[in-house]
Design a protein around this motif. Structure first.
Motif, PDB file in Angstrom:
ATOM      1  N   ALA A 101      33.434   3.528  57.317  1.00  0.00           N
ATOM      2  CA  ALA A 101      32.160   3.619  56.606  1.00  0.00           C
ATOM      3  C   ALA A 101      31.384   2.305  56.686  1.00  0.00           C
ATOM      4  CB  ALA A 101      32.405   4.002  55.146  1.00  0.00           C
ATOM      5  N   GLY A 102      32.100   1.192  56.541  1.00  0.00           N
ATOM      6  CA  GLY A 102      31.435  -0.107  56.582  1.00  0.00           C
ATOM      7  C   GLY A 102      30.857  -0.421  57.941  1.00  0.00           C
ATOM      8  N   THR A 103      31.589  -0.069  59.012  1.00  0.00           N
ATOM      9  CA  THR A 103      31.079  -0.331  60.361  1.00  0.00           C
ATOM     10  C   THR A 103      29.825   0.474  60.639  1.00  0.00           C
ATOM     11  OG1 THR A 103      33.333  -0.807  61.153  1.00  0.00           O
ATOM     12  CG2 THR A 103      31.660  -0.298  62.805  1.00  0.00           C
ATOM     13  N   GLY A 104      29.802   1.730  60.204  1.00  0.00           N
ATOM     14  CA  GLY A 104      28.590   2.534  60.384  1.00  0.00           C
ATOM     15  C   GLY A 104      27.405   1.967  59.635  1.00  0.00           C
ATOM     16  N   LEU A 105      27.629   1.528  58.397  1.00  0.00           N
ATOM     17  CA  LEU A 105      26.541   0.968  57.599  1.00  0.00           C
ATOM     18  C   LEU A 105      26.062  -0.358  58.158  1.00  0.00           C
ATOM     19  CD1 LEU A 105      24.718   1.068  55.142  1.00  0.00           C
ATOM     20  CD2 LEU A 105      26.582   0.084  53.776  1.00  0.00           C
ATOM     21  N   THR A 106      26.986  -1.222  58.569  1.00  0.00           N
ATOM     22  CA  THR A 106      26.569  -2.518  59.111  1.00  0.00           C
ATOM     23  C   THR A 106      25.827  -2.349  60.430  1.00  0.00           C
ATOM     24  OG1 THR A 106      28.749  -2.780  60.157  1.00  0.00           O
ATOM     25  CG2 THR A 106      28.434  -3.788  57.992  1.00  0.00           C
ATOM     26  N   GLY A 107      26.160  -1.289  61.195  1.00  0.00           N
ATOM     27  CA  GLY A 107      25.418  -1.032  62.423  1.00  0.00           C
ATOM     28  C   GLY A 107      23.949  -0.753  62.140  1.00  0.00           C
ATOM     29  N   LEU A 108      23.674   0.033  61.081  1.00  0.00           N
ATOM     30  CA  LEU A 108      22.294   0.316  60.696  1.00  0.00           C
ATOM     31  C   LEU A 108      21.601  -0.940  60.173  1.00  0.00           C
ATOM     32  CD1 LEU A 108      22.820   3.757  58.892  1.00  0.00           C
ATOM     33  CD2 LEU A 108      21.786   3.376  61.140  1.00  0.00           C
ATOM     34  N   LEU A 109      22.303  -1.714  59.351  1.00  0.00           N
ATOM     35  CA  LEU A 109      21.716  -2.939  58.817  1.00  0.00           C
ATOM     36  C   LEU A 109      21.413  -3.937  59.931  1.00  0.00           C
ATOM     37  CD1 LEU A 109      23.946  -3.427  55.646  1.00  0.00           C
ATOM     38  CD2 LEU A 109      21.559  -2.689  55.701  1.00  0.00           C
ATOM     39  N   ALA A 110      22.340  -4.049  60.889  1.00  0.00           N
ATOM     40  CA  ALA A 110      22.120  -4.969  62.006  1.00  0.00           C
ATOM     41  C   ALA A 110      20.935  -4.535  62.854  1.00  0.00           C
ATOM     42  CB  ALA A 110      23.384  -5.055  62.861  1.00  0.00           C
ATOM     43  N   VAL A 254      26.585 -16.918  83.992  1.00  0.00           N
ATOM     44  CA  VAL A 254      26.940 -15.892  83.004  1.00  0.00           C
ATOM     45  C   VAL A 254      26.201 -16.174  81.694  1.00  0.00           C
ATOM     46  CG1 VAL A 254      28.832 -14.601  81.960  1.00  0.00           C
ATOM     47  CG2 VAL A 254      29.254 -15.954  84.027  1.00  0.00           C
ATOM     48  N   PRO A 255      25.095 -15.491  81.416  1.00  0.00           N
ATOM     49  CA  PRO A 255      24.447 -15.633  80.104  1.00  0.00           C
ATOM     50  C   PRO A 255      25.358 -15.087  79.002  1.00  0.00           C
ATOM     51  CG  PRO A 255      22.979 -14.602  81.718  1.00  0.00           C
ATOM     52  CD  PRO A 255      24.358 -14.589  82.303  1.00  0.00           C
ATOM     53  N   TYR A 256      25.217 -15.611  77.787  1.00  0.00           N
ATOM     54  CA  TYR A 256      26.048 -15.103  76.695  1.00  0.00           C
ATOM     55  C   TYR A 256      25.291 -15.135  75.381  1.00  0.00           C
ATOM     56  CZ  TYR A 256      26.979 -20.054  75.553  1.00  0.00           C
ATOM     57  OH  TYR A 256      26.850 -21.383  75.216  1.00  0.00           O
ATOM     58  N   THR A 257      25.792 -14.333  74.442  1.00  0.00           N
ATOM     59  CA  THR A 257      25.223 -14.277  73.099  1.00  0.00           C
ATOM     60  C   THR A 257      26.238 -14.777  72.082  1.00  0.00           C
ATOM     61  OG1 THR A 257      25.952 -11.993  72.746  1.00  0.00           O
ATOM     62  CG2 THR A 257      23.760 -12.315  73.712  1.00  0.00           C
ATOM     63  N   THR A 258      25.736 -15.226  70.956  1.00  0.00           N
ATOM     64  CA  THR A 258      26.572 -15.641  69.831  1.00  0.00           C
ATOM     65  C   THR A 258      26.165 -14.820  68.608  1.00  0.00           C
ATOM     66  OG1 THR A 258      25.001 -17.404  69.305  1.00  0.00           O
ATOM     67  CG2 THR A 258      26.884 -17.981  70.699  1.00  0.00           C
ATOM     68  N   PRO A 259      27.065 -14.677  67.635  1.00  0.00           N
ATOM     69  CA  PRO A 259      26.716 -13.876  66.452  1.00  0.00           C
ATOM     70  C   PRO A 259      26.001 -14.708  65.386  1.00  0.00           C
ATOM     71  CG  PRO A 259      29.020 -14.473  66.370  1.00  0.00           C
ATOM     72  CD  PRO A 259      28.488 -15.040  67.648  1.00  0.00           C
ATOM     73  N   GLU A 260      25.032 -14.097  64.749  1.00  0.00           N
ATOM     74  CA  GLU A 260      24.402 -14.678  63.564  1.00  0.00           C
ATOM     75  C   GLU A 260      24.867 -13.872  62.359  1.00  0.00           C
ATOM     76  OE1 GLU A 260      19.970 -15.607  61.642  1.00  0.00           O
ATOM     77  OE2 GLU A 260      20.162 -14.672  63.624  1.00  0.00           O
ATOM     78  N   PHE A 261      25.428 -14.561  61.364  1.00  0.00           N
ATOM     79  CA  PHE A 261      26.050 -13.870  60.238  1.00  0.00           C
ATOM     80  C   PHE A 261      25.037 -13.623  59.111  1.00  0.00           C
ATOM     81  CE2 PHE A 261      29.637 -15.505  62.494  1.00  0.00           C
ATOM     82  CZ  PHE A 261      30.653 -14.593  62.267  1.00  0.00           C
ATOM     83  N   HIS A 262      25.142 -12.424  58.530  1.00  0.00           N
ATOM     84  CA  HIS A 262      24.350 -12.041  57.361  1.00  0.00           C
ATOM     85  C   HIS A 262      25.345 -11.526  56.320  1.00  0.00           C
ATOM     86  CE1 HIS A 262      20.797 -12.132  60.071  1.00  0.00           C
ATOM     87  NE2 HIS A 262      21.622 -11.570  60.940  1.00  0.00           N
ATOM     88  N   TRP A 263      25.185 -11.952  55.076  1.00  0.00           N
ATOM     89  CA  TRP A 263      26.224 -11.683  54.086  1.00  0.00           C
ATOM     90  C   TRP A 263      25.828 -10.635  53.054  1.00  0.00           C
ATOM     91  CZ3 TRP A 263      30.474 -13.414  55.949  1.00  0.00           C
ATOM     92  CH2 TRP A 263      30.465 -14.564  56.744  1.00  0.00           C
ATOM     93  N   LEU A 264      24.577 -10.276  52.965  1.00  0.00           N
ATOM     94  CA  LEU A 264      24.142  -9.307  51.963  1.00  0.00           C
ATOM     95  C   LEU A 264      23.370  -8.183  52.642  1.00  0.00           C
ATOM     96  CD1 LEU A 264      22.890 -11.730  49.150  1.00  0.00           C
ATOM     97  CD2 LEU A 264      25.035 -10.448  49.206  1.00  0.00           C
ATOM     98  N   PRO A 265      23.463  -6.949  52.165  1.00  0.00           N
ATOM     99  CA  PRO A 265      24.254  -6.510  50.993  1.00  0.00           C
ATOM    100  C   PRO A 265      25.763  -6.444  51.256  1.00  0.00           C
ATOM    101  CG  PRO A 265      23.216  -4.630  52.034  1.00  0.00           C
ATOM    102  CD  PRO A 265      22.697  -5.825  52.756  1.00  0.00           C
ATOM    103  N   ILE A 266      26.138  -6.324  52.541  1.00  0.00           N
ATOM    104  CA  ILE A 266      27.535  -6.470  52.931  1.00  0.00           C
ATOM    105  C   ILE A 266      27.552  -7.296  54.209  1.00  0.00           C
ATOM    106  CG2 ILE A 266      28.329  -4.314  51.859  1.00  0.00           C
ATOM    107  CD1 ILE A 266      28.202  -2.998  54.584  1.00  0.00           C
ATOM    108  N   PRO A 267      28.676  -7.936  54.546  1.00  0.00           N
ATOM    109  CA  PRO A 267      28.689  -8.833  55.707  1.00  0.00           C
ATOM    110  C   PRO A 267      28.493  -8.068  57.030  1.00  0.00           C
ATOM    111  CG  PRO A 267      30.548  -9.267  54.247  1.00  0.00           C
ATOM    112  CD  PRO A 267      29.937  -7.984  53.794  1.00  0.00           C
ATOM    113  N   TYR A 268      27.621  -8.617  57.888  1.00  0.00           N
ATOM    114  CA  TYR A 268      27.430  -8.076  59.233  1.00  0.00           C
ATOM    115  C   TYR A 268      26.842  -9.171  60.114  1.00  0.00           C
ATOM    116  CZ  TYR A 268      22.453  -7.606  58.009  1.00  0.00           C
ATOM    117  OH  TYR A 268      21.162  -7.855  57.630  1.00  0.00           O
ATOM    118  N   THR A 269      26.763  -8.903  61.413  1.00  0.00           N
ATOM    119  CA  THR A 269      26.247  -9.904  62.345  1.00  0.00           C
ATOM    120  C   THR A 269      25.212  -9.262  63.271  1.00  0.00           C
ATOM    121  OG1 THR A 269      27.970  -9.462  64.000  1.00  0.00           O
ATOM    122  CG2 THR A 269      28.425 -11.176  62.358  1.00  0.00           C
ATOM    123  N   THR A 270      24.346 -10.113  63.813  1.00  0.00           N
ATOM    124  CA  THR A 270      23.413  -9.700  64.855  1.00  0.00           C
ATOM    125  C   THR A 270      23.532 -10.683  66.012  1.00  0.00           C
ATOM    126  OG1 THR A 270      21.629 -10.985  63.796  1.00  0.00           O
ATOM    127  CG2 THR A 270      21.767  -8.621  63.299  1.00  0.00           C
TER     128      THR A 270
END
Length: 528
Positions: A101-110, A254-270
């Motif tokens: 459930a959390g992964t699905g919700l964080t996907g939408l938030l991201a 090789v280009p690469y990406t890094t994660p940016e962390f967001h903590w609210l309303p639940i933790p996720y990254t973009t």
């Protein structure tokens, strides 16, 4: 039953002997042995950490999973105190429920966060950059792969990859010469780079030979990615590599990406662009920030921004009116236009007067096929631009339909329109569509579809493409005086391996003469 394999029998026997030696020893001695085994396992895990990267990256970029593990452990402990034996089952159930459930919700938030940030960072424009007529994108990816394979004369190698690179000022499709077959996979390195000229319709292939210490295709101990995850950044997401040939030396970028962390309303990254890793011929790795990559002499002409990130950010703008809107009214919602093109999809890299640029055409959500927006991404800086037409224009998918309608004599059971790319000529938008055989053995012709009027202009040579991009609406696309007429026949000379060697145009007042031995046959040209 004893194992039948001799090696397995020896392993079992060795394990049994080890167990016998441990019997009767003191707990202190056993503790020492276990400590040694743990240290050996840790050393092995450290050495083979590139193999653990997918798992580590998933956990690192999905902090909600860690939250689920903590909550599940707490629930398991409490449940076990009340009902002994219930704890493990209860804890596992909670972990799975929260993780899914959390992964699905964080996907939408991201997605919403990424789309909102992209909209805010983009520059709205009323014009698009003019396409560079000296660097046209003529050969689609599927045809380039066929050209590269057909001209390959290294029996122990195959082509691998397939991305755009710039070599001596000209864009090429680049492929790695990777070991072919199981034995060669473990015993050989990448043997070189195959370059297919993107600007020429017929096969113009160049091969740069030389083994790379860490390359694309061989076993892990000779593989660029294994070395990259050991000597470069580890907690990053590496995109697809592409070859760069500079002053005779071969590099892997090789280009690469890094994660940016967001903590609210639940933790996720973009994801965000982190930089470019550059693997040298000797296997050394240079980790470059975006600014350092732009200033590096090896990468002076190359696109640097990650392809996947460009598509993901543009696609995420569908959340511009919120998450709920994408499930209900779909107001102002967009989708990246699906386009035909075997093994290739948007964004397409084009070369404009302002440099390399990704272009992404988007349509309104649903069945509509008009052009909603064109997003541009600077291939070197990652700057986003959004072009919103102030009039009704045809989209990429509809452009291929107009190509089919205009060429009624083309056998569409054997040919297909591929990779409709937006190009701009004198401020006017066209869709450049390549018509290729189903086996991708060459290019039959190239059609430019006016996005405003739907008029279709067909050309059959690279010179015709350049002429069109230079602003000649009806270019002279042949060697003779054709007065801007379209050819009636297009004759291609094809090598035994399927490569188109030469193209000849025949017009309505001309004839085709085919000579075989002493026999001559003359046929009037009456259709394509």
């Amino acid at each position: 039953m004893a194992p039948s394999d001799p090696t397995l029998r020896r392993i079992v026997a060795a394990a049994g002997a080890a167990v016998e030696r441990l019997r009767g020893r003191s707990p202190r001695a056993l503790g020492g042995v276990l400590l040694v085994l743990v240290l050996l396992a840790a050393a092995a895990a450290w050495y083979f950490r590139p193999w653990l990267h997918p798992l580590v990256w998933t956990l690192y970029t999905n902090p909600v999973v860690a939250v689920a593990l903590v909550v599940g452990l707490a629930v398991g402990v409490l449940a076990n105190r009340r009902v002994p034996g219930l704890g493990p089952q209860a804890g596992l159930a909670v972990v799975l429920l929260l993780a899914v459930a959390g992964t699905g919700l964080t996907g939408l938030l991201a997605g919403q966060q990424l789309g909102t940030a992209t909209m805010a960072a983009a520059t709205d424009t009323t014009t698009l950059a003019e396409t560079d007529a000296e660097m046209p994108r003529v050969v689609p990816r599927s045809v380039a792969g066929r050209y590269a394979s057909n001209t390959l004369n290294f029996p122990q190698y195959r082509i691998a990859g397939g991305d755009v690179t710039v070599y001596n000022g000209t864009p090429y499709w680049s492929y790695a010469l990777a070991p072919d077959g199981a034995y060669n996979h473990f015993t050989k390195r990448q043997h070189g780079t195959v370059l297919v000229d993107m600007t020429e319709q017929n096969a113009e292939v160049e091969t740069v030979v030389g083994d790379l210490e860490q390359g694309i295709g061989p076993a892990f101990y000779n593989n660029y990615r294994f070395g990259l995850l050991k000597r470069g950044e580890y907690l990053v997401d590496y995109a697809d590599p592409f070859m760069v040939v500079h002053e005779g030396d071969q590099y892997i970028a090789v280009p690469y990406t890094t994660p940016e962390f967001h903590w609210l309303p639940i933790p996720y990254t973009t994801p965000e662009w982190g930089g470019v890793a550059l693997v040298s011929p000797n296997g050394s790795v240079a980790d470059l920030t975006p600014a350092e990559a732009r200033d590096h002499p090896v990468l002076s002409e190359q696109k640097l921004y990650p392809f996947e990130l460009a598509r993901e950010r543009v696609a995420a703008t569908r959340y511009r009116n919120g998450i709920l809107n994408t499930f209900t009214s779909h107001e102002d919602e967009i989708e990246v236009a699906p386009v035909p093109g075997e093994g290739n999809d948007q964004p397409f890299l084009t070369f404009t007067d302002e440099g390399p640029e990704y272009v992404v055409a988007v349509e309104p959500y649903g069945e509509a096929q008009g052009l909603k927006e064109i997003w541009t991404v600077d291939g070197r800086t990652g700057e986003y631009g959004r072009f919103t037409p102030n009039e009704s224009l045809f989209g990429a998918r509809k452009a291929t339909d107009y190509v089919r309608q205009a060429a009624r004599t083309t056998d569409w059971n054997r040919f297909t329109p591929a990779e409709p790319i937006p190009v701009v000529v004198d401020g006017r938008l066209y869709w450049e569509v390549r018509v290729v055989p189903d086996d991708s053995s060459g290019i039959a012709y190239i059609a430019f579809v006016d996005a405003r009027s739907s008029d279709v202009s067909e050309v059959v040579t690279s010179e015709g493409v350049r002429a069109f991009l230079e602003g000649e609406a009806m270019p002279d696309d042949g060697d003779g005086d054709t007065d801007g007429r379209s050819p009636t026949f297009v004759v291609q000379r094809v090598a035994p391996n399927g490569t188109v060697v030469e193209t000849l145009e025949v017009y309505g007042d001309e004839t085709i003469r085919v000579v075989r031995g002493n026999a001559t046959n003359t046929t009037n040209a009456t259709g394509r």
